[in-house]
Design an enzyme around this catalytic site. Sequence first.
Site, PDB file in Angstrom:
ATOM      1  N   GLU A  22       0.837  -1.216   0.000  1.00  0.00           N
ATOM      2  CA  GLU A  22       0.000   0.000   0.000  1.00  0.00           C
ATOM      3  C   GLU A  22       0.874   1.269   0.000  1.00  0.00           C
ATOM      4  OE1 GLU A  22      -3.751  -0.195   1.855  1.00  0.00           O
ATOM      5  OE2 GLU A  22      -3.727  -2.376   1.937  1.00  0.00           O
TER       6      GLU A  22
HETATM    7  N1  CAA Z   1      -5.789  12.196  -3.139  1.00  0.00           N
HETATM    8  C1  CAA Z   1      -6.323  12.811  -4.210  1.00  0.00           C
HETATM    9  N2  CAA Z   1      -5.612  13.061  -5.341  1.00  0.00           N
HETATM   10  C2  CAA Z   1      -4.326  12.678  -5.356  1.00  0.00           C
HETATM   11  C3  CAA Z   1      -3.702  12.046  -4.286  1.00  0.00           C
HETATM   12  C4  CAA Z   1      -4.494  11.798  -3.115  1.00  0.00           C
HETATM   13  N3  CAA Z   1      -3.994  11.171  -2.050  1.00  0.00           N
HETATM   14  N4  CAA Z   1      -2.417  11.755  -4.596  1.00  0.00           N
HETATM   15  C5  CAA Z   1      -2.216  12.235  -5.837  1.00  0.00           C
HETATM   16  N5  CAA Z   1      -3.373  12.781  -6.304  1.00  0.00           N
HETATM   17  C6  CAA Z   1      -3.573  13.456  -7.591  1.00  0.00           C
HETATM   18  C7  CAA Z   1      -2.683  14.688  -7.663  1.00  0.00           C
HETATM   19  O1  CAA Z   1      -3.325  15.811  -7.078  1.00  0.00           O
HETATM   20  C8  CAA Z   1      -2.485  14.854  -9.153  1.00  0.00           C
HETATM   21  O2  CAA Z   1      -3.632  15.484  -9.695  1.00  0.00           O
HETATM   22  P1  CAA Z   1      -3.486  16.697 -10.762  1.00  0.00           P
HETATM   23  O3  CAA Z   1      -2.855  16.062 -11.968  1.00  0.00           O
HETATM   24  O4  CAA Z   1      -4.879  17.146 -10.962  1.00  0.00           O
HETATM   25  O5  CAA Z   1      -2.604  17.715 -10.109  1.00  0.00           O
HETATM   26  C9  CAA Z   1      -2.478  13.424  -9.665  1.00  0.00           C
HETATM   27  O6  CAA Z   1      -3.126  12.618  -8.660  1.00  0.00           O
HETATM   28  C10 CAA Z   1      -1.064  12.894  -9.895  1.00  0.00           C
HETATM   29  O7  CAA Z   1      -0.357  13.008  -8.679  1.00  0.00           O
HETATM   30  P2  CAA Z   1       1.219  12.862  -8.626  1.00  0.00           P
HETATM   31  O8  CAA Z   1       1.834  13.733  -9.679  1.00  0.00           O
HETATM   32  O9  CAA Z   1       1.654  13.065  -7.206  1.00  0.00           O
HETATM   33  O10 CAA Z   1       1.394  11.329  -9.073  1.00  0.00           O
HETATM   34  P3  CAA Z   1       2.675  10.459  -9.284  1.00  0.00           P
HETATM   35  O11 CAA Z   1       2.501   9.659 -10.514  1.00  0.00           O
HETATM   36  O12 CAA Z   1       3.916  11.279  -9.135  1.00  0.00           O
HETATM   37  O13 CAA Z   1       2.589   9.383  -8.073  1.00  0.00           O
HETATM   38  C11 CAA Z   1       2.896   8.420  -5.889  1.00  0.00           C
HETATM   39  C12 CAA Z   1       2.707   9.686  -6.765  1.00  0.00           C
HETATM   40  C13 CAA Z   1       2.751   8.945  -4.454  1.00  0.00           C
HETATM   41  C14 CAA Z   1       4.257   7.780  -6.073  1.00  0.00           C
HETATM   42  C15 CAA Z   1       1.764   7.404  -6.216  1.00  0.00           C
HETATM   43  O14 CAA Z   1       1.889   6.870  -7.498  1.00  0.00           O
HETATM   44  C16 CAA Z   1       1.729   6.272  -5.218  1.00  0.00           C
HETATM   45  O15 CAA Z   1       1.129   6.400  -4.144  1.00  0.00           O
HETATM   46  N6  CAA Z   1       2.348   5.092  -5.590  1.00  0.00           N
HETATM   47  C17 CAA Z   1       2.241   3.900  -4.745  1.00  0.00           C
HETATM   48  C18 CAA Z   1       1.076   3.069  -5.152  1.00  0.00           C
HETATM   49  C19 CAA Z   1       0.659   2.112  -4.090  1.00  0.00           C
HETATM   50  O16 CAA Z   1       0.518   2.454  -2.922  1.00  0.00           O
HETATM   51  N7  CAA Z   1       0.427   0.870  -4.502  1.00  0.00           N
HETATM   52  C20 CAA Z   1      -0.041  -0.167  -3.596  1.00  0.00           C
HETATM   53  C21 CAA Z   1      -1.167  -0.930  -4.232  1.00  0.00           C
HETATM   54  S1  CAA Z   1      -2.184  -1.949  -3.206  1.00  0.00           S
HETATM   55  C22 CAA Z   1      -1.189  -3.115  -2.483  1.00  0.00           C
HETATM   56  O17 CAA Z   1      -0.242  -2.781  -1.869  1.00  0.00           O
HETATM   57  C23 CAA Z   1      -1.504  -4.576  -2.597  1.00  0.00           C
HETATM   58  C24 CAA Z   1      -2.214  -5.214  -1.501  1.00  0.00           C
HETATM   59  O18 CAA Z   1      -2.789  -6.236  -1.692  1.00  0.00           O
HETATM   60  C25 CAA Z   1      -2.266  -4.666  -0.126  1.00  0.00           C
END
Ligand code: CAA
Length: 382
Positions: free
Chosen positions: A366
């Site tokens: 996550e």
């Molecule tokens: N809430 C609302 N909007 C959000 C947000 C949030 N928390 N985070 C980002 N956004 C929006 C931004 O505002 C932006 O919008 P605009 O284009 O309108 O400005 C857009 O999303 C893009 O944001 P970023 O430029 O920050 O995106 P990024 O590509 O640079 O990614 C990141 C940022 C934090 C690395 C994100 O990709 C991330 O969280 N990656 C990890 C994914 C993850 O947690 N995966 C786990 C999957 S589930 C799992 O683990 C399996 C299981 O079984 C448990």
Amino acid sequence: MEFKLSELQQDIANLAKDFAEKKLAPTVKERDEKEVFDRAILDEMGTLGLLGIPWEEENGGVGADFLSLAVACEEVAKVDPSIALSFEVHTMLCSWPIWKFGTAEQKAKFLKPLAEGTKLGAFGLTEPNAGTDALNGSTVATKNEDGSYTLNGSKVFNTNGGEADVTVVFASTDKSKGAKGMSAFILEKGMEGFTYGKEEVKMGIRASVQRELVFQNVKVPAENLLGKEGEGFKIAMMTLDGGRVGVGAQALGIAEGAYNAAVQYAKERTQFGKPIAKFQAISFMLADMKLKIETARLAVYKAAWKMAQPDVKSYSVDAAIAKKYASDVAMQVTTDAVQVFGGYGFTREYPVERYMRDAKITQIYEGTNQVQQMVISGAILR
Ligand code: CAA
């Protein structure tokens, strides 16, 4: 500011604790060793109302809040972190986005049975080449003339995968639009072309299941689009904010389970004619474990409380702090618990090696803890 649970929150914590101690504790070791996910346990949790804690009664829930959910997850994780994971994914990663973004029809069809526990939920975002870079997946949804979509691609590490009846899946609807080109869909088990691939063999959380999801020309009706087309990345990120609070609660429970075992052992185990708890090397280690657990609890409970406040626009940073801090604490505390047990801690006779194996993944899934640092530093420096 009050530092105590309400009567309802405490009742829910007690219900989860009682269930974990009576139902999960006797079989947790066997489930870990056999590496089996027992769906019947989740069904029973549904009967008890544990799968619908934060949702309104009309949505099949019990009308409590996210702090109640966090304490329930913590109690389950104290005994069985694998079941806590399935529970957390079902509730926070599958039910939550349907509750937040679903239409009345979607809530009646999917959220209600998820809340009542007659259906199991999952969340499909991660792909082999798109983990941290979640936007860069290659699963594609092509819109058809009748408004339906055709999905092609695959997802990996899918918790509850192969077992879940309902999965929230993310796919690109227009790659050229970047973060606005991803959409969320509700997929149902049995849809034509929706199959399962490899099952992961893991270090920990071995009584939960992670499978690959495969989509080959899966026809998804228009009414299964969750939110608007192009809102998928926002839905995924907002869902993960809540999921990270859930992982924080799971990590807190893991730390407490290992700590309780270590305290008990330190009082019973004698060396040089006295219980090892009487040696400062051990008692100070226990003191530091307690200190870390109590500070992690504050971070997790605060983030869970914040999730339910109507005037709060974002709890992303609180969730990232709770997840990173509690999972680091879980890793440190479980490692120290093994140390307190000495050589016995390294054997499978005692539970602390299992807690240590289970703790590791909470620093990874996550959003890795480095992703949490990206979220926190991004907010500080915006
Ligand atoms: N809430 C609302 N909007 C959000 C947000 C949030 N928390 N985070 C980002 N956004 C929006 C931004 O505002 C932006 O919008 P605009 O284009 O309108 O400005 C857009 O999303 C893009 O944001 P970023 O430029 O920050 O995106 P990024 O590509 O640079 O990614 C990141 C940022 C934090 C690395 C994100 O990709 C991330 O969280 N990656 C990890 C994914 C993850 O947690 N995966 C786990 C999957 S589930 C799992 O683990 C399996 C299981 O079984 C448990």
